[in-house]
Design a protein around this motif. Sequence first.
Motif, short mmCIF file in Angstrom:
data_model
loop_
_atom_site.label_atom_id
_atom_site.label_comp_id
_atom_site.label_asym_id
_atom_site.label_seq_id
_atom_site.Cartn_x
_atom_site.Cartn_y
_atom_site.Cartn_z
N ALA A 1 1.04 -46.98 -85.59
CA ALA A 1 2.49 -47.26 -86.09
C ALA A 1 3.13 -45.63 -85.95
CB ALA A 1 2.62 -47.83 -87.50
N LEU A 2 2.49 -44.46 -86.34
CA LEU A 2 3.18 -43.54 -86.32
C LEU A 2 3.47 -42.99 -84.68
CD1 LEU A 2 1.59 -41.74 -89.34
CD2 LEU A 2 3.82 -42.18 -89.10
N ILE A 3 2.45 -43.24 -83.99
CA ILE A 3 2.43 -42.72 -82.49
C ILE A 3 3.44 -43.68 -81.99
CG2 ILE A 3 1.30 -42.82 -80.37
CD1 ILE A 3 -1.31 -42.17 -81.94
N GLY A 4 3.43 -44.79 -82.22
CA GLY A 4 4.44 -45.81 -81.66
C GLY A 4 5.88 -45.67 -82.27
N TYR A 5 6.26 -45.21 -83.38
CA TYR A 5 7.37 -44.81 -83.80
C TYR A 5 8.01 -43.66 -83.12
CZ TYR A 5 10.86 -42.42 -86.67
OH TYR A 5 11.97 -41.75 -87.10
#
Length: 422
Positions: A291-295
């Motif tokens: 999720a952090l990478i995707g954000y």
Amino acid sequence: MAAAPDEDAEAFMRTLTRTNPAAASWVLDEIATAHGERHPSPAAPAGKASDGDDDPQQVPAVARRLREATLCWLAGLEALGPLLARHEQGRLIPWAVQLGHDWLTVAQARPGILDEDLVAWADLASLPNPLTQFHHRTSFPAPHGRLACWERARSQLRQALADRLRQRTLPVAPTSPLATERAWFLARQIMAKGHYSRVGRHIRLSDLQAELDILKDQSATYVRASWQWGGRKVDSDDVRWLSTHLHHVQGGTLASPRPPADRMSPPPRFFWQTYSPALTQSITADVLRDALIGYRDLVELNFPRFGAALGLYSIFPVRAEGVVVMHANEPQPQPATVIYALRPDTTSAPQDQPVVDLRLSGELPPPAGSFWTNVGEDRSGVVHEEALLPYHDRQATNLAYRWLAEDLHAVGWLERTVSYSD
């Protein structure tokens, strides 16, 4: 901005929207709040006599100001702009406009209808079949007040942005974890057609491509088509995206991005009980990391000029620290809970994989201790708490989009935040 004369404020907005649309949006809302109303208008709107209300052949000045404001916002949005407003050959499509009784009608022309970018159209508001000549037609009170055209232009664009965010279809690179989740989510819908027991944890690409070809043939004569199975909808944009994405998939199969359950015997009452605490902890850590990478992928590809105006992005690189609460030695009566904080990580480079450190606890609230004390009391990051469903296909996507929606709402690019679930 608030203290400047109208002409100077307009010039400042032209520069600010092109430089950082997030900062410009925030400033616009702050000025409106300071004035105590959204559209403070003078008793006699400046320039109204030249707006063309009495001359149907003249383009109203308010329409010119509105189009200029729209173009400035789009310039700041860069690659995202054409996804929020119709373009042809890289340019905003022409408008036909009509001003009457202080209402402005704007219609977005189809190819070949208008020779210029902005044209006055005398009977535009009363056309019997406008869709034969225009993609869309709308009427609204003419934005005469201070910076009102900038607010109106933003409101039109942010409605389209809200739709994209709800659908979770903003562009990301094929290597992004969000692309992996979207591909598996769509493939399952298409192959299962509402009967998910038909689909295992691997889907042969040849079988999937054959189904995609059928759907593309069915939609070939339509501008847009959709299919619905078991309450889930897939549209022609999804089909085209997935067909293109498959070119980036290695091997002959598409695999689920998360591991299978490890407690299938005896049969559980609830599906979340098929995941052991250790596996739940592992999946949750992977979801937070993705999720952090995707954000970060969403921001850098779609909002490159927003930068540090977005709250979470402003503290990157970040690390996630927290606790997964799940009973270890008895059936889990409810879904596991994760409590985590996102903090700046001074030991990592901006493009490093985010560090995720999750502990496992069997009670809520977790017992007192140095780790939990740090999570609960350190004010360098915001503490989040949410239920975990490790079998959901788009957990990382939902988290990334929720963080992004909260950041966009804070700077005025969303009227309200968006909730995500599967």
